[in-house]
Design a protein around this motif. Structure first.
Motif, mmCIF file in Angstrom:
data_model
loop_
_atom_site.group_PDB
_atom_site.id
_atom_site.type_symbol
_atom_site.label_atom_id
_atom_site.label_comp_id
_atom_site.label_asym_id
_atom_site.label_seq_id
_atom_site.Cartn_x
_atom_site.Cartn_y
_atom_site.Cartn_z
ATOM 1 N N VAL A 48 6.684 -1.454 -16.521
ATOM 2 C CA VAL A 48 6.751 -0.274 -17.037
ATOM 3 C C VAL A 48 8.063 -0.443 -18.150
ATOM 4 O O VAL A 48 9.196 -0.779 -17.514
ATOM 5 N N CYS A 398 13.648 1.250 -11.136
ATOM 6 C CA CYS A 398 13.092 1.742 -12.311
ATOM 7 C C CYS A 398 14.108 2.702 -12.898
ATOM 8 O O CYS A 398 14.439 2.780 -14.163
ATOM 9 N N ILE A 403 14.101 4.197 -16.513
ATOM 10 C CA ILE A 403 12.513 4.732 -16.255
ATOM 11 C C ILE A 403 12.417 5.873 -15.546
ATOM 12 O O ILE A 403 12.966 5.738 -14.173
ATOM 13 N N GLU A 406 8.497 9.878 -12.222
ATOM 14 C CA GLU A 406 7.134 10.300 -12.752
ATOM 15 C C GLU A 406 6.357 9.299 -13.780
ATOM 16 O O GLU A 406 5.171 9.156 -13.595
ATOM 17 N N HIS A 407 7.141 8.464 -14.772
ATOM 18 C CA HIS A 407 6.566 7.670 -15.653
ATOM 19 C C HIS A 407 6.033 6.476 -14.908
ATOM 20 O O HIS A 407 5.038 6.037 -15.079
ATOM 21 N N GLN A 410 2.762 7.481 -12.737
ATOM 22 C CA GLN A 410 1.631 7.830 -14.035
ATOM 23 C C GLN A 410 1.166 6.468 -14.221
ATOM 24 O O GLN A 410 -0.194 6.054 -14.397
ATOM 25 N N GLU A 411 2.060 5.405 -14.612
ATOM 26 C CA GLU A 411 1.667 4.123 -15.068
ATOM 27 C C GLU A 411 0.911 3.255 -14.167
ATOM 28 O O GLU A 411 -0.011 2.562 -14.419
#
Length: 417
Positions: A48, A398, A403, A406-407, A410-411
């Motif tokens: 990510v 992260c 980062i 939630e990102h 999702q990834e």
């Protein structure tokens, strides 16, 4: 309720189908991680932005740990109106033990176990942890007539069978382990045999083994030997001149596999050097008692270390033997941090981690983690670490690298779809 005869251990089977279904729901709510499940589907790799997470193939809860936790949760449900006592910790993970404490299960510290058990009644329930318990404690529990929920790992009980067989044949058990560890203490008590006349010697380091092997080959100073190996390290009445004549090797199931194998080799060779190839098999026995889950986690880390990584995070309880050995493996190859939970990651300039050599927590800075450059972070965990703590660690790393959690989720879900 009348107490049963003192020779009957009141063990109970609480693994009913309905009960385990209810337990499963509760355990999942405490320890499950959708992020970790997604990463397993992607081969443990997730990138990510500028951060790549590499998760070991084998990590976290093993079957024995899952069974112990399930039984403890089930005991709380089945005996909702009784006092539940736990001998020490169910496993070596503070989060799991905190959950049991919140459920009203009373943990008895090792130093207080004999005294506390002596006050219990047949109405009380005692949970034996995954490491097992010493025979003297089990005898007191039996005398008190308490109900017993025994979560001892099957791999541990296999070691007990082996050292009991050594005692029956008048072989001394040389146990590779930590003499103060609950599992090793329990194993040592079984090495005395059913008649209580067996003997054991606990060795921890290769230096210990080298000393013992020299004594097997050449003899030595008995008083010096007993000054070096004393207290919990040897059985009462141990005499190296007598009790190193016939030896069998066993181990704490969570030790470093390569070390245990080297100890087995060295002791065998020492007996051969003393007795000759023909007679040695009559005076030496060995049985591989490293647990399968421990081997899998160690082998998985060795595999992961063959791939590029910048930093390794090992998550778990500081008193977890199998987790500590993962740290030993990792720190020989790259910067390695032994953290209890994600809360140890205050920032990349303030990482609180356990130093195995200093045997204490310390705070360090990671230039690699703090760098804006792309980075690969390896993550593994011992057999007593739940998946939710691994997820929290991934999200925290992260987050500190800019980062959003939630990102990441999702990834990971997208990659696993």
């Amino acid at each position: 309720m009348n107490a049963p005869p003192p020779d009957q251990q009141r063990r109970v089977n609480i693994r009913t189908e309905d009960g385990l279904q209810r337990v499963e729901v509760e355990v999942i709510s405490h320890y499950r991680s959708e992020l970790v499940e997604s990463l397993r589907k992607t081969g443990g790799l997730l990138t990510v932005g500028n951060t790549t997470i590499r998760l070991a193939k084998e990590f976290g809860f093993c079957y024995g740990v899952e069974r112990a936790i399930d039984l403890a949760y089930a005991a709380r449900q089945v005996f909702a109106d009784r006092k539940l006592y736990l001998l020490g910790e169910i496993i070596h993970n503070p989060e799991v033990n905190r959950q049991l404490d919140a459920m009203g299960i009373i943990s008895i510290p090792m130093a207080e176990q004999e005294r506390t058990i002596s006050t219990l009644s047949p109405q009380d329930v005692v949970i034996v942890p995954a490491f097992g318990a010493e025979t003297r404690l089990m005898n007191i529990i039996k005398e008190r007539g308490c109900l017993v929920v025994d979560t001892t790992c099957g791999d541990v009980m296999n070691v007990w069978k082996r050292v009991r067989s050594y005692a029956k044949q008048a072989f001394t058990s040389i146990i590779h382990g930590k003499s103060s560890h609950e599992e090793t203490r329990a194993t040592a008590s079984r090495a005395l045999g059913d008649q209580g006349n067996g003997h054991y010697l606990v060795v921890l380091t290769l230096d210990d083994v080298d000393y013992v092997c020299r004594y097997i080959r050449e003899g030595g100073n008995r008083e010096e030997f007993l000054a070096r190996f004393n207290g919990e390290s040897v059985s009462d009445g141990f005499d190296p001149d007598l009790h190193l004549q016939r030896v069998g090797v066993a181990n704490q199931t969570t030790m470093l596999k390569s070390e245990t194998e080297e100890i087995q080799r060295q002791v065998r060779q020492a007996v051969i050097d003393r007795d000759g190839e023909e007679l040695a098999p009559k005076n030496f026995q060995v049985f591989d008692t490293i647990c399968g889950a421990t081997q899998e986690r160690q082998d998985s880390l060795f595999d992961m270390l063959e791939k590029p990584m910048d930093v390794l995070m090992v998550v778990g309880g500081y008193n977890s033997s199998n987790t500590a050995h993962l740290v030993e493996i990792g720190e020989k190859e790259l910067p390695t941090f032994f953290i209890r939970t994600a809360e140890c990651l205050k920032s990349f300039t303030e990482i609180i981690h356990f130093d195995l050599h200093q045997k204490a927590e310390k705070t360090s800075y990671s230039e690699k983690l703090a760098s804006p450059d792309p980075i690969i972070v390896g993550i593994t965990a011992g057999a007593s670490c739940p998946n939710n703590l691994i997820e929290e660690t991934i999200l925290r790393i992260c987050e500190l690298r800019g980062i959003a959690p939630e990102h990441v989720l999702q990834e990971a879900a997208k990659a696993a779809a």
